[in-house]
Design a protein around this motif. Structure first.
Motif, short mmCIF file in Angstrom:
data_model
loop_
_atom_site.label_atom_id
_atom_site.label_comp_id
_atom_site.label_asym_id
_atom_site.label_seq_id
_atom_site.Cartn_x
_atom_site.Cartn_y
_atom_site.Cartn_z
N GLU A 1 27.82 16.22 22.45
CA GLU A 1 28.74 17.35 22.39
C GLU A 1 27.99 18.64 22.68
N VAL A 2 28.56 19.45 23.55
CA VAL A 2 27.98 20.74 23.91
C VAL A 2 29.02 21.81 23.61
N GLN A 3 28.65 22.77 22.78
CA GLN A 3 29.56 23.85 22.38
C GLN A 3 29.69 24.87 23.51
N ILE B 1 29.13 20.54 34.63
CA ILE B 1 29.82 21.82 34.84
C ILE B 1 30.03 22.07 36.33
N ALA B 2 29.01 21.80 37.14
CA ALA B 2 29.13 22.00 38.59
C ALA B 2 30.26 21.16 39.16
N GLN B 3 30.31 19.89 38.78
CA GLN B 3 31.35 19.01 39.30
C GLN B 3 32.74 19.47 38.87
N SER B 4 32.84 20.02 37.67
CA SER B 4 34.15 20.51 37.22
C SER B 4 34.59 21.74 38.01
N HIS B 5 33.66 22.35 38.77
CA HIS B 5 33.98 23.50 39.61
C HIS B 5 33.90 23.16 41.09
N VAL C 1 29.30 15.36 27.28
CA VAL C 1 28.44 15.06 28.41
C VAL C 1 27.49 13.94 28.03
N ASN C 2 27.66 12.79 28.65
CA ASN C 2 26.79 11.64 28.38
C ASN C 2 26.67 11.34 26.89
N ALA D 1 24.38 20.62 33.47
CA ALA D 1 24.54 21.42 34.68
C ALA D 1 25.41 20.68 35.71
N LEU D 2 25.11 19.41 35.94
CA LEU D 2 25.88 18.64 36.92
C LEU D 2 27.33 18.49 36.48
#
Length: 105
Positions: free
Chosen positions: A10-12, A33-37, A6-7, A30-31
């Motif tokens: 790395e986020v685990q 993850i939201a967009q991926s859903h 994300v930008n 958050a955005l």
């Protein structure tokens, strides 16, 4: 362990896509993850729910259930399902960077 990019950071995440460390969360995560859903934009109402979830998790160590979310967040259950169509508590928790609430499949 899976990782989200994300930008440039790395986020685990775990195998279900929930952050393993809520402190890695920010609004860009958050955005993403939201967009991926299928949620293209996080409105103020989305963020009201997400921030409520995060605050409860940080204060109590567990994510609120859909029942308490509907009673205490200021957003009615019907609207929760409009904001987060595929399971409001689970999806709001995922977007908020906290573990899946108890009772969610």
């Amino acid at each position: 362990m899976p990782v989200l990019q994300v930008n440039g950071k790395e986020v685990q995440v775990n195998d279900e896509g929930f952050l393993t460390d809520h402190e890695q969360w920010d609004e860009s995560v958050a955005l993403h993850i939201a967009q991926s859903h299928g949620i293209d934009e996080l409105t103020d109402r989305h963020m009201q729910v997400v921030n409520f979830m995060r605050d409860r998790y940080i204060e109590e160590g567990t994510a609120p259930t859909i029942r308490s979310l509907g009673k205490l967040s200021g957003v009615a259950i019907k609207e929760l399902y409009q904001l987060f169509p595929k399971g409001p508590a689970k999806l709001a928790a995922k977007i908020g960077g906290i573990p899946k609430p108890r009772g969610c499949i």
